[in-house]
Write a protein that holds these residues in place. Structure first.
Motif, PDB file in Angstrom:
ATOM      1  N   THR A  41       0.856  -1.184   0.000  1.00 31.05           N
ATOM      2  CA  THR A  41       0.000   0.000   0.000  1.00 31.05           C
ATOM      3  C   THR A  41       0.894   1.237   0.000  1.00 31.05           C
ATOM      4  N   GLN A  48      -4.597  -5.432   1.677  1.00 35.05           N
ATOM      5  CA  GLN A  48      -5.712  -6.212   2.204  1.00 35.05           C
ATOM      6  C   GLN A  48      -6.809  -6.418   1.169  1.00 35.05           C
ATOM      7  N   ARG A  49      -6.910  -5.506   0.219  1.00 29.98           N
ATOM      8  CA  ARG A  49      -7.941  -5.629  -0.811  1.00 29.98           C
ATOM      9  C   ARG A  49      -7.313  -5.445  -2.179  1.00 29.98           C
ATOM     10  N   TRP A  50      -7.307  -6.526  -2.938  1.00 26.39           N
ATOM     11  CA  TRP A  50      -6.758  -6.514  -4.288  1.00 26.39           C
ATOM     12  C   TRP A  50      -7.840  -6.191  -5.295  1.00 26.39           C
ATOM     13  N   GLY A  51      -7.448  -5.522  -6.358  1.00 24.52           N
ATOM     14  CA  GLY A  51      -8.295  -5.354  -7.522  1.00 24.52           C
ATOM     15  C   GLY A  51      -7.712  -6.139  -8.676  1.00 24.52           C
ATOM     16  N   ALA A  63     -17.317  -9.314  -7.276  1.00 15.81           N
ATOM     17  CA  ALA A  63     -16.625 -10.547  -6.922  1.00 15.81           C
ATOM     18  C   ALA A  63     -16.879 -11.586  -8.007  1.00 15.81           C
ATOM     19  N   ASP A 108      -6.850 -16.279   0.149  1.00 18.11           N
ATOM     20  CA  ASP A 108      -7.543 -15.122   0.738  1.00 18.11           C
ATOM     21  C   ASP A 108      -7.370 -13.870  -0.116  1.00 18.11           C
ATOM     22  N   GLY A 112     -10.971 -12.214  -1.919  1.00 24.10           N
ATOM     23  CA  GLY A 112     -11.503 -10.889  -1.626  1.00 24.10           C
ATOM     24  C   GLY A 112     -11.292  -9.872  -2.729  1.00 24.10           C
ATOM     25  N   ALA A 113     -10.782 -10.316  -3.879  1.00 26.23           N
ATOM     26  CA  ALA A 113     -10.443  -9.371  -4.952  1.00 26.23           C
ATOM     27  C   ALA A 113     -11.692  -8.806  -5.608  1.00 26.23           C
ATOM     28  N   HIS A 114     -11.604  -7.535  -5.967  1.00 27.33           N
ATOM     29  CA  HIS A 114     -12.672  -6.859  -6.705  1.00 27.33           C
ATOM     30  C   HIS A 114     -12.293  -6.895  -8.180  1.00 27.33           C
ATOM     31  N   VAL A 136      -9.242   0.101  -3.988  1.00 31.53           N
ATOM     32  CA  VAL A 136      -8.423  -1.080  -3.725  1.00 31.53           C
ATOM     33  C   VAL A 136      -7.037  -0.676  -3.255  1.00 31.53           C
ATOM     34  N   ASP A 137      -6.378  -1.595  -2.553  1.00 33.69           N
ATOM     35  CA  ASP A 137      -5.021  -1.342  -2.065  1.00 33.69           C
ATOM     36  C   ASP A 137      -3.964  -1.604  -3.126  1.00 33.69           C
TER      37      ASP A 137
END
Length: 198
Positions: A41, A48-51, A63, A108, A112-114, A136-137
């Motif tokens: 980040t 913590q949050r992937w795109g 998702a 994981d 959780g990826a967008h 997203v991070d």
């Protein structure tokens, strides 16, 4: 200088199991895994949050579950989604990105990826992509053009390139390209892995 995004060649051969017991593109797989592991980040933390940004036949976001069925690879050969999870299927480029992300950083990260798929024939695709990926991070991008294989395995489609350029402009990112040699029948001589960093 934290890495923020990785553009990988979205070939199914990058996915463990997609070629059966063969393990093609081992050096490329290692280079992609190293690049993804280096992503952080803006504050240096593990994302913590992937795109996932990929070309698609229509623009859509949300998702998604990974499948390579459209590329002739049965799901039984691939790492499966968590039990009990039913999601719409991603198209092959986004699925490759999800599966490679899971292989490199764990289920994981991919679960959780967008996922944002953008279509070249949609005039609003870049706007949608920029909006959907703003929170997203970190980002993994599927390179290659399903409609134009002659463009090469790492050439982004116009819509994907437009979204990536907009995100890079917002974040002050610049690109570094690592070229990885490849050998084998019907393979290009080399693939690029592109890392975008602050």
């Amino acid at each position: 200088m934290p890495a923020r995004a990785v553009v990988l060649p979205a070939t199914p051969l990058l996915v463990p199991g997609a070629a059966g017991t063969a393990r093609p593109l081992g050096d490329l797989r290692a280079a992609v895994a190293d690049a993804l592991a280096a992503v952080r980040t803006p504050h240096g933390a593990v994302p913590q949050r992937w795109g996932v940004l990929a070309p698609g036949p229509r623009t859509a976001a949300g998702a998604r579950r990974a499948t390579l069925a459209a590329a002739g690879v049965h799901d039984r050969w691939l790492p499966g989604p968590p039990t009990g999870v039913t999601l719409p299927a991603a198209h092959v480029p986004a699925s490759v990105a999800l599966l490679v992300l899971a292989d490199a950083l764990g289920q994981d990260a991919a679960a959780g990826a967008h996922v944002v798929e953008v279509a070249d024939d949609d005039p609003g695709a870049v706007r949608v992509g920029l909006r959907e990926l703003a929170g997203v991070d970190a980002l993994v991008v599927a390179g290659g053009s399903p409609a134009d294989p002659a463009a090469g395995p790492t050439a982004c489609t116009a819509a994907v390139a437009g979204v990536l350029a907009g995100l890079a402009d917002r974040g002050g990112w610049s690109a570094t390209t690592r070229t990885v040699a490849a050998s084998g029948d019907h393979l290009p001589g080399a693939y690029d892995v592109v890392t975008w960093a602050d």
